[in-house]
Design a protein around this motif. Sequence first.
Motif, PDB file in Angstrom:
ATOM      1  N   GLY A   1      -3.014  22.345 -10.979  1.00 52.65           N
ATOM      2  CA  GLY A   1      -4.383  22.306 -11.407  1.00 52.65           C
ATOM      3  C   GLY A   1      -4.533  21.072 -12.458  1.00 52.65           C
ATOM      4  N   HIS A   2      -5.596  21.127 -13.198  1.00 50.84           N
ATOM      5  CA  HIS A   2      -5.822  20.112 -14.363  1.00 50.84           C
ATOM      6  C   HIS A   2      -4.802  20.432 -15.499  1.00 50.84           C
ATOM      7  CE1 HIS A   2      -9.318  18.008 -13.059  1.00 50.84           C
ATOM      8  NE2 HIS A   2      -9.656  19.245 -12.268  1.00 50.84           N
ATOM      9  N   GLU A   3      -4.456  19.271 -15.930  1.00 54.39           N
ATOM     10  CA  GLU A   3      -3.494  19.632 -16.953  1.00 54.39           C
ATOM     11  C   GLU A   3      -4.297  19.934 -18.352  1.00 54.39           C
ATOM     12  OE1 GLU A   3       0.096  18.947 -19.330  1.00 54.39           O
ATOM     13  OE2 GLU A   3      -0.275  18.963 -17.060  1.00 54.39           O
ATOM     14  N   SER A   4      -5.389  19.874 -18.530  1.00 53.27           N
ATOM     15  CA  SER A   4      -6.272  20.264 -19.557  1.00 53.27           C
ATOM     16  C   SER A   4      -7.268  21.063 -18.896  1.00 53.27           C
ATOM     17  CB  SER A   4      -6.764  19.054 -20.448  1.00 53.27           C
ATOM     18  OG  SER A   4      -7.512  18.198 -19.887  1.00 53.27           O
ATOM     19  N   PRO A   5      -7.849  21.962 -19.721  1.00 57.31           N
ATOM     20  CA  PRO A   5      -8.899  22.966 -19.384  1.00 57.31           C
ATOM     21  C   PRO A   5     -10.198  22.299 -19.487  1.00 57.31           C
ATOM     22  CG  PRO A   5      -8.133  23.749 -21.473  1.00 57.31           C
ATOM     23  CD  PRO A   5      -7.256  22.593 -21.100  1.00 57.31           C
TER      24      PRO A   5
ATOM     25  N   SER B   1     -16.095  18.891  -8.621  1.00 53.78           N
ATOM     26  CA  SER B   1     -15.677  19.826  -7.480  1.00 53.78           C
ATOM     27  C   SER B   1     -14.348  20.220  -7.441  1.00 53.78           C
ATOM     28  CB  SER B   1     -15.870  18.914  -6.233  1.00 53.78           C
ATOM     29  OG  SER B   1     -15.013  17.993  -5.979  1.00 53.78           O
ATOM     30  N   HIS B   2     -14.199  21.602  -7.110  1.00 57.94           N
ATOM     31  CA  HIS B   2     -13.110  22.120  -6.955  1.00 57.94           C
ATOM     32  C   HIS B   2     -13.008  22.721  -5.559  1.00 57.94           C
ATOM     33  CE1 HIS B   2      -9.739  24.630  -8.040  1.00 57.94           C
ATOM     34  NE2 HIS B   2     -10.323  25.913  -7.522  1.00 57.94           N
TER      35      HIS B   2
ATOM     36  N   CYS C   1       0.815  -1.165   0.040  1.00 58.62           N
ATOM     37  CA  CYS C   1       0.186  -0.099  -0.087  1.00 58.62           C
ATOM     38  C   CYS C   1       0.930   1.261   0.031  1.00 58.62           C
ATOM     39  CB  CYS C   1      -1.111  -0.025   1.157  1.00 58.62           C
ATOM     40  SG  CYS C   1      -2.184  -1.289   1.284  1.00 58.62           S
ATOM     41  N   MET C   2       2.304   1.246   0.694  1.00 54.83           N
ATOM     42  CA  MET C   2       2.913   2.396   0.776  1.00 54.83           C
ATOM     43  C   MET C   2       3.666   2.895  -0.578  1.00 54.83           C
ATOM     44  SD  MET C   2       5.924   2.822   3.355  1.00 54.83           S
ATOM     45  CE  MET C   2       7.172   4.363   3.268  1.00 54.83           C
ATOM     46  N   ALA C   3       3.604   1.436  -1.543  1.00 52.04           N
ATOM     47  CA  ALA C   3       3.994   1.753  -2.849  1.00 52.04           C
ATOM     48  C   ALA C   3       3.228   2.899  -3.668  1.00 52.04           C
ATOM     49  CB  ALA C   3       3.932   0.624  -3.552  1.00 52.04           C
ATOM     50  N   PHE C   4       1.939   2.977  -3.163  1.00 54.30           N
ATOM     51  CA  PHE C   4       1.063   4.031  -3.591  1.00 54.30           C
ATOM     52  C   PHE C   4       0.869   5.298  -2.918  1.00 54.30           C
ATOM     53  CE2 PHE C   4      -0.289   0.067  -5.038  1.00 54.30           C
ATOM     54  CZ  PHE C   4      -0.767   0.017  -6.389  1.00 54.30           C
ATOM     55  N   LEU C   5       1.119   5.265  -1.817  1.00 53.33           N
ATOM     56  CA  LEU C   5       0.974   6.339  -0.750  1.00 53.33           C
ATOM     57  C   LEU C   5       1.260   7.797  -1.285  1.00 53.33           C
ATOM     58  CD1 LEU C   5       0.119   7.191   2.065  1.00 53.33           C
ATOM     59  CD2 LEU C   5       2.181   6.185   3.147  1.00 53.33           C
ATOM     60  N   PHE C   6       2.901   7.677  -1.754  1.00 56.82           N
ATOM     61  CA  PHE C   6       3.312   8.998  -2.054  1.00 56.82           C
ATOM     62  C   PHE C   6       3.151   9.405  -3.322  1.00 56.82           C
ATOM     63  CE2 PHE C   6       5.496   7.595   1.736  1.00 56.82           C
ATOM     64  CZ  PHE C   6       6.079   8.821   2.356  1.00 56.82           C
ATOM     65  N   LEU C   7       2.496   8.848  -4.168  1.00 55.48           N
ATOM     66  CA  LEU C   7       2.207   9.074  -5.422  1.00 55.48           C
ATOM     67  C   LEU C   7       1.214  10.276  -5.608  1.00 55.48           C
ATOM     68  CD1 LEU C   7       1.979   5.498  -7.492  1.00 55.48           C
ATOM     69  CD2 LEU C   7       3.858   7.245  -7.540  1.00 55.48           C
ATOM     70  N   PRO C   8       0.249  10.328  -4.580  1.00 57.00           N
ATOM     71  CA  PRO C   8      -0.670  11.398  -4.941  1.00 57.00           C
ATOM     72  C   PRO C   8      -0.424  12.780  -4.480  1.00 57.00           C
ATOM     73  CG  PRO C   8      -1.707   9.383  -3.840  1.00 57.00           C
ATOM     74  CD  PRO C   8      -0.343   9.305  -3.806  1.00 57.00           C
ATOM     75  N   VAL C   9       0.706  13.006  -3.545  1.00 55.10           N
ATOM     76  CA  VAL C   9       1.131  13.906  -2.976  1.00 55.10           C
ATOM     77  C   VAL C   9       2.540  14.753  -3.698  1.00 55.10           C
ATOM     78  CG1 VAL C   9       0.111  13.707  -0.733  1.00 55.10           C
ATOM     79  CG2 VAL C   9       2.325  12.747  -1.035  1.00 55.10           C
TER      80      VAL C   9
ATOM     81  N   PRO D   1      -5.740  16.846 -10.535  1.00 55.79           N
ATOM     82  CA  PRO D   1      -5.132  17.913  -9.970  1.00 55.79           C
ATOM     83  C   PRO D   1      -4.588  17.546  -8.347  1.00 55.79           C
ATOM     84  CG  PRO D   1      -6.987  18.764  -9.904  1.00 55.79           C
ATOM     85  CD  PRO D   1      -7.085  17.129 -10.618  1.00 55.79           C
ATOM     86  N   PHE D   2      -3.517  18.054  -8.036  1.00 56.12           N
ATOM     87  CA  PHE D   2      -3.121  17.874  -6.273  1.00 56.12           C
ATOM     88  C   PHE D   2      -4.199  17.984  -5.381  1.00 56.12           C
ATOM     89  CE2 PHE D   2      -1.096  19.234  -2.624  1.00 56.12           C
ATOM     90  CZ  PHE D   2      -0.795  18.071  -2.089  1.00 56.12           C
ATOM     91  N   GLU D   3      -5.040  18.830  -5.781  1.00 58.58           N
ATOM     92  CA  GLU D   3      -6.207  19.007  -4.608  1.00 58.58           C
ATOM     93  C   GLU D   3      -7.057  17.649  -4.612  1.00 58.58           C
ATOM     94  OE1 GLU D   3      -9.701  21.213  -5.722  1.00 58.58           O
ATOM     95  OE2 GLU D   3      -8.523  22.028  -7.721  1.00 58.58           O
ATOM     96  N   HIS D   4      -7.562  17.214  -5.533  1.00 55.45           N
ATOM     97  CA  HIS D   4      -8.162  16.029  -5.731  1.00 55.45           C
ATOM     98  C   HIS D   4      -7.374  14.751  -5.030  1.00 55.45           C
ATOM     99  CE1 HIS D   4     -11.349  17.607  -9.175  1.00 55.45           C
ATOM    100  NE2 HIS D   4     -11.132  18.219  -7.677  1.00 55.45           N
ATOM    101  N   ALA D   5      -5.993  14.667  -5.792  1.00 58.11           N
ATOM    102  CA  ALA D   5      -5.463  13.601  -5.267  1.00 58.11           C
ATOM    103  C   ALA D   5      -4.809  13.392  -3.734  1.00 58.11           C
ATOM    104  CB  ALA D   5      -3.922  13.682  -6.027  1.00 58.11           C
ATOM    105  N   THR D   6      -4.929  14.600  -3.067  1.00 52.06           N
ATOM    106  CA  THR D   6      -4.803  14.679  -1.822  1.00 52.06           C
ATOM    107  C   THR D   6      -5.655  13.783  -0.999  1.00 52.06           C
ATOM    108  OG1 THR D   6      -3.919  16.788  -1.569  1.00 52.06           O
ATOM    109  CG2 THR D   6      -4.597  15.968   0.430  1.00 52.06           C
TER     110      THR D   6
END
Length: 740
Positions: free
Chosen positions: A451-455, A735-736, A197-205, A218-223
């Motif tokens: 933010g998002h990569e694409s608008p 959501s934003h 599980c830790m293999a995935f833990l740092f990817l979103p941040v 975007p990072f705000e969602h990945a958090t």
Amino acid sequence: MGTESSQEPLLLSSKDDQSTFTYINQTSFLLLKSTKWVLKFAMWVIFICWASFMFLAPSDSVQHLYKKVVNATSGSLFGTTGSIFLIYSGPVMIIGFLAIIYLWVSGKEEIQEKKKKSASFRLWTFPVIVDGPFGVVTAAELIGIMLFAVYIFWAVTVYTIKNISLLPLMEITDTGKRNLLLLELTGLRFGFIGLICMAFLFLPVARGSVLLRLIDIPFEHATRYHVWLGHLTMMLFTLHGLFYVIAWAIQGRLIQELTAWKKIGIANLPGVISLVAGLFMWVTSLPPVRRLNFELFFYTHQLYVVFVVFLAMHVGDFIFSIAAAGIFLFMLDRFLRFFQSRKTVDIISAKCLPSGTVELIISKPEGLQYNALGWVFIQIRELSWLQWHPFSVSSSPLDGKHHLAVLIKVLGDWTEKLRGRISSTPEEKDESQGLLQPNLSLKASIEGPYGHESPYHLTYENLILVAGGIGISPFLAILSDILHRLRESKPCMPRNILIVWAVKNSDELPLLHSLDMNSLCPYFYNILNLEIQTYVTRESEPPLEEGNIPKYVSSSVFPAPTQGGMSSLVGTGNILWAGSYMVLSTIGLVVLYALLIIFYINPYNVTTWWYKGILFIVCMAASIVIFGGFVIGLWHLWDLKTAKNMDDENRISGLKHDEPNAVKNPSQDDFVNIITYGQRPNFKEIFGSMAERWGNVDIGVMVCGPTALKISIAKECRSKNFGRIGNEPIFHFNSHSFDL
């Protein structure tokens, strides 16, 4: 006749040139599409194979294959550590390399305006669970949650069966000892599952990670994914330690085992230190503690360094390499953020708005690109050297090449200090009160924009934007972006926009009117159907001065940014530089570790597990500092050279508000603008009305505001989608949020 015949070849040549140009464009477009398809297919194949291996790892067949591969490659220069790294972490890095190429190719494509077609469901925007421990969960997120739940259940079941089957082989007749052995084996299995599980833990941040850019999260969602994985990982690690502690306590050797620091094998004391650090982070991240004291949560979370380093010492280099890829990507992002945040940024305009909101205009380099719905982290050292706060960007990328704007609601001590810093001190107040005083020096450090990569807001023909209070800020950026694109005839799908804005008091209304839509796109109402419904919930009737919107004066001229603009050293920036930074740092890791083995580990016969674990961590850090730092240095020099080549006139031309002006109230004839007092919006009625009006189409619903508002909108989207019949639309929930 002679004249006509002499002109005919010219006409033919012109037609031939045009057809050749069209053919080249079509060929280039097809080539880009084919390249993207090949890259996407390759990444999906690698990911599915990697995820399948991780999922099936507890089974005997996969374990047998895994051991064969490890044994076959253990005689290489990198030994068992290299084999395990290649199997567990290698696929993540390879996907990252392919993602760099994919994002570079995608950057050459423009938004394609699609032909109108019937509505279709999308897993990422279909809310399934709207009120529960996970918050609003879309169908795609629910699939991910279920896969992790199935994996945990499957792994625990398989490992439990294996543990029980191992007991007869140990030739232990004493029932008590068999039970104690079973406890230790169970603890061992929980530790391994936690490491997976830790293999995935740092990817979103990893905020600027190419992987987040690839999947456009975007990072705000990945958090939130990091939060979910954090709870799961710490629960597993806690069970791992608890089972061992119980077994050791029963045997009467608890202290001896907890303080054991073996040279060959697992070093227990570093594991205890790592677990204690993890528990501190876990407890202080729980919602009640975090809401009560955010700073306590923030500062204790810096213990991740202790957590990771002592974990590497606990398990050694080859076991640690299972989770190394995610940690390495996070370290890459953190080092890059460190460099970006070291530069102070000019705040070229600051003012207090009548609604208790502060607007900052921040200088940025022309090459720093972002999308509407972007956001930044801001630190102002005059207020605090430690506090960083996230804020939405309220300006469109097309508003100006050399600045961006943020709106900040005054809610806490930090924002109160900021307002006090930029406000006039005398009691006599005039129109210039809100301006940054000339004798004051106010600089900021910035991380982002993210933010998002694409608008994605440009991919919907029909939009419903729902905001609560200061949540209108990102939607000002969206509206400005759309108006700019319509004026400049750039690709832009939105044609019908409904804004639903709920505020507590009428003094917040000037926020929306600060956007001069007619100047951005004259006669926009001939192209865009815009309707704004504003609800003032705490006032039963309009104030006496309604219609006279409070005025403030903008800065007379925005100075051209010199060395005070934002740094473009950000992972979400130039993909070629960001990709080079990642690739060269990874090559550096391989080179440094190889040199370490050749000139130190092998000649001096270094076999101590915990020591090799710390050496592996040092190699990871050194590769980023040396090789990654080299790329950062070149990137910085390239930015300076680009900035010097810009003409002063061109640098100022990208900035708006060249003259003082009061806030303009757009003509009410341009669009529908309804203000309702003493009521809250009835979303069932609003969504039903839009469904009847727009028909069988995709409607992008974007919400920014309190959690209760997001839940209400998600419920309505889910209700409409599940009850959809005939030619009714599909509501796509987005959501934003900048509340991390």
